[in-house]
Write an enzyme that holds these catalytic residues in place. Structure first.
Site, PDB file in Angstrom:
ATOM      1  N   ARG A  55       0.847  -1.198   0.000  1.00  0.00           N
ATOM      2  CA  ARG A  55       0.000   0.000   0.000  1.00  0.00           C
ATOM      3  C   ARG A  55       0.883   1.248   0.000  1.00  0.00           C
ATOM      4  O   ARG A  55       0.535   2.273  -0.567  1.00  0.00           O
ATOM      5  CB  ARG A  55      -0.954   0.004   1.217  1.00  0.00           C
ATOM      6  CG  ARG A  55      -1.687   1.322   1.392  1.00  0.00           C
ATOM      7  CD  ARG A  55      -3.017   1.247   2.144  1.00  0.00           C
ATOM      8  NE  ARG A  55      -3.035   0.316   3.244  1.00  0.00           N
ATOM      9  CZ  ARG A  55      -2.476   0.516   4.449  1.00  0.00           C
ATOM     10  NH1 ARG A  55      -1.841   1.655   4.705  1.00  0.00           N
ATOM     11  NH2 ARG A  55      -2.534  -0.405   5.380  1.00  0.00           N
ATOM     12  N   TYR A 107     -17.028  17.620 -13.865  1.00  0.00           N
ATOM     13  CA  TYR A 107     -17.519  16.242 -13.979  1.00  0.00           C
ATOM     14  C   TYR A 107     -18.593  15.958 -12.923  1.00  0.00           C
ATOM     15  O   TYR A 107     -18.433  16.325 -11.747  1.00  0.00           O
ATOM     16  CB  TYR A 107     -16.311  15.318 -13.801  1.00  0.00           C
ATOM     17  CG  TYR A 107     -16.595  13.848 -13.840  1.00  0.00           C
ATOM     18  CD1 TYR A 107     -16.940  13.228 -15.029  1.00  0.00           C
ATOM     19  CD2 TYR A 107     -16.488  13.070 -12.690  1.00  0.00           C
ATOM     20  CE1 TYR A 107     -17.190  11.866 -15.061  1.00  0.00           C
ATOM     21  CE2 TYR A 107     -16.721  11.714 -12.722  1.00  0.00           C
ATOM     22  CZ  TYR A 107     -17.079  11.113 -13.913  1.00  0.00           C
ATOM     23  OH  TYR A 107     -17.312   9.770 -13.942  1.00  0.00           O
ATOM     24  N   ASP A 179      -8.303  19.709 -13.048  1.00  0.00           N
ATOM     25  CA  ASP A 179      -8.576  18.375 -13.604  1.00  0.00           C
ATOM     26  C   ASP A 179      -8.247  18.451 -15.092  1.00  0.00           C
ATOM     27  O   ASP A 179      -8.957  19.099 -15.866  1.00  0.00           O
ATOM     28  CB  ASP A 179     -10.053  18.011 -13.362  1.00  0.00           C
ATOM     29  CG  ASP A 179     -10.391  16.592 -13.840  1.00  0.00           C
ATOM     30  OD1 ASP A 179      -9.699  16.090 -14.756  1.00  0.00           O
ATOM     31  OD2 ASP A 179     -11.348  15.998 -13.309  1.00  0.00           O
ATOM     32  N   LYS A 204      -9.130   7.585 -18.838  1.00  0.00           N
ATOM     33  CA  LYS A 204      -9.473   8.198 -20.115  1.00  0.00           C
ATOM     34  C   LYS A 204      -8.245   8.217 -21.034  1.00  0.00           C
ATOM     35  O   LYS A 204      -7.732   7.170 -21.375  1.00  0.00           O
ATOM     36  CB  LYS A 204     -10.069   9.582 -19.856  1.00  0.00           C
ATOM     37  CG  LYS A 204     -11.063   9.625 -18.675  1.00  0.00           C
ATOM     38  CD  LYS A 204     -12.347   8.870 -18.927  1.00  0.00           C
ATOM     39  CE  LYS A 204     -13.228   8.688 -17.707  1.00  0.00           C
ATOM     40  NZ  LYS A 204     -13.501   9.856 -16.898  1.00  0.00           N
TER      41      LYS A 204
HETATM   42  C1  LIG Z   1     -14.004  10.198 -15.600  1.00  0.00           C
HETATM   43  C2  LIG Z   1     -13.636  11.477 -15.014  1.00  0.00           C
HETATM   44  C3  LIG Z   1     -13.356  11.585 -13.647  1.00  0.00           C
HETATM   45  C4  LIG Z   1     -13.496  10.412 -12.690  1.00  0.00           C
HETATM   46  O1  LIG Z   1     -12.523   9.457 -12.934  1.00  0.00           O
HETATM   47  P1  LIG Z   1     -12.702   7.874 -12.620  1.00  0.00           P
HETATM   48  O2  LIG Z   1     -11.444   7.294 -13.131  1.00  0.00           O
HETATM   49  O3  LIG Z   1     -13.928   7.430 -13.343  1.00  0.00           O
HETATM   50  O4  LIG Z   1     -12.853   7.765 -11.144  1.00  0.00           O
HETATM   51  C5  LIG Z   1     -12.965  12.821 -13.160  1.00  0.00           C
HETATM   52  N1  LIG Z   1     -12.865  13.891 -13.970  1.00  0.00           N
HETATM   53  C6  LIG Z   1     -13.137  13.821 -15.289  1.00  0.00           C
HETATM   54  C7  LIG Z   1     -12.996  15.046 -16.122  1.00  0.00           C
HETATM   55  C8  LIG Z   1     -13.534  12.625 -15.847  1.00  0.00           C
HETATM   56  O5  LIG Z   1     -13.815  12.574 -17.150  1.00  0.00           O
END
Ligand SMILES: *Cc1c(COP(=O)(O)O)cnc(C)c1O
Length: 388
Positions: A55, A107, A179, A204
């Site tokens: 961890r 998001y 983000d 993504k």
């Molecule tokens: C998908 C997404 C998230 C969340 O990420 P996960 O990997 O699904 O937990 C956060 N911010 C944006 C812009 C996203 O597209």
């Protein structure tokens, strides 16, 4: 050579070599998957260097983290089990009584985490249109400890001026977290523009193959990195070594994938804009985007995310069910093209009046344009339009 981080390389090389040295025991070019939960201790109370429990530390994970850190130009990179886990860790830097300014159109899962989980611990959130620095300035208070933005936003492709907002946040001693999931570090490097923390859903574009859930936080300073590492050690949202290895493998082609996403995304946006049966097309690379000049000034490319307004829920439904190459699914950023209706899918948890205010109608269709042949993608959209 073995310890060279290669940080001087150009992005197309950095994705392959950045932070990656051959493995020391065998010289393996690709990092081994250290699939272990614990490490033997040579003597009581004497762990093997920094490794005592997975961890806390895992060599495969560290390879991935070196790549995150170098690609975003920060001092530290920390891998998480998901994008939401990375964002949660950033919020865990705060204390009860703190105030957070958050971009209005982040998001849906981020809004849910803030409103439904963190608010009850006494953290106050204010959702603001961060496109406009004046609105951010008006919302800042002495208690503001964090400004959280996403740019471009999902799915309206709104752009926040990162440098201007960083300056405002720093003026009251708050951190700016960006983000950067939609842009990827190939198209935008927020730390270069003044951000303190960058987060990603590596699910993504970074992983890029729609086969792993993962997250990352990259920090401007060593100190912030240490604080986030401590939080992760305490709360435990770590990705497994196999997922880290897959994500690192995905990153090797990040530059070439993003190049094609940029090309295909731009071509699809132009194709949509040329049609007379569509109301609005949202893509920061189009000169008609209201913030196109700002996007050009802080982004190196405009990516594969495009949204457009079909005018009615029925048309959006017919369209999103008619495509054959664009598959109807949540998520984005993979090599394959996807279609979705955010109001019913990714943004279903956003209150209806809020959605209306943002323009996330049930007639709004979002495309994640993949890296297939552009002719096939256009033919697929043509076919779907002919069904309307
Ligand atoms: C998908 C997404 C998230 C969340 O990420 P996960 O990997 O699904 O937990 C956060 N911010 C944006 C812009 C996203 O597209």
């Amino acid at each position: 050579m073995a310890t060279d981080s290669h940080s001087e390389l150009r992005p197309a090389s950095l994705v392959i070599h950045g932070g990656q040295a051959p493995e020391v025991t065998t010289g393996a070019v690709m990092p081994p998957i250290f699939q272990t939960s614990t490490y033997v201790q040579p003597a009581l109370g004497e762990p093997h260097g920094e490794y005592d429990y997975a961890r806390v530390a895992n060599p495969t994970r560290e390879r991935l983290e070196a790549s995150f850190q170098i690609l975003e130009g920060g001092e530290d990179g920390i891998a998480f089990a998901s994008g939401m886990a990375a964002i949660e860790a950033v919020l865990l830097l705060l204390s009860a009584g703190d105030h957070v300014i958050c971009e209005d159109n982040v998001y849906g899962g981020t809004q849910r985490l803030f409103r439904q989980v963190f608010e009850k611990f006494g953290i106050a959130f204010e959702f603001v249109d961060t496109r406009d620095p004046d609105r951010v300035a008006a919302a800042l208070t002495p208690k503001t400890k964090l400004v959280f933005v996403e740019t471009p936003t999902n799915p309206m492709m709104r752009i926040t001026p990162i440098a201007a907002i960083a300056e405002l946040a720093h003026g009251v001693g708050a951190l700016l977290c960006v983000d950067n999931t939609f842009a990827s570090p190939i198209n935008q490097r927020p730390i270069d523009l003044g951000a303190d923390i960058v987060v990603h859903s590596t699910t993504k574009y970074l992983n890029g193959h729609s086969d792993v859930i993962g997250g990352a936080a990259i920090t401007r300073t060593v100190d912030l990195g240490e604080r986030l590492r401590f939080i992760r050690k305490c709360s435990g949202a770590v990705p497994g070594p196999w997922d880290c290895w897959l994500c690192l493998r995905g990153i090797k082609t990040l530059h070439i994938r993003i190049e094609r996403h940029n090309q295909n995304g731009g071509a699809i946006a132009e194709y949509l804009q040329a049609r007379s049966d569509i109301e609005d097309v949202h893509y920061p690379g189009l000169p008609s985007h209201p913030q196109h000049e700002l996007a050009r000034s802080q982004m190196m490319g405009f990516g594969g995310m495009v949204s457009f307004e079909l005018g009615s829920p029925a048309r959006a439904r017919t369209f999103s069910e008619a495509t054959r190459i664009f598959q109807l699914a949540e998520s984005l950023g993979g090599v394959e093209s996807l279609v979705g209706v955010p109001a019913i899918m990714t943004h279903a948890s956003v209150p209806e009046d809020k959605r209306a205010e943002l323009g996330v109608t049930e007639g709004l269709v979002r495309l994640s344009v993949g890296i297939e042949a552009i002719e096939d993608l256009v033919e697929d959209l043509d076919r779907a339009f002919s069904m309307l």
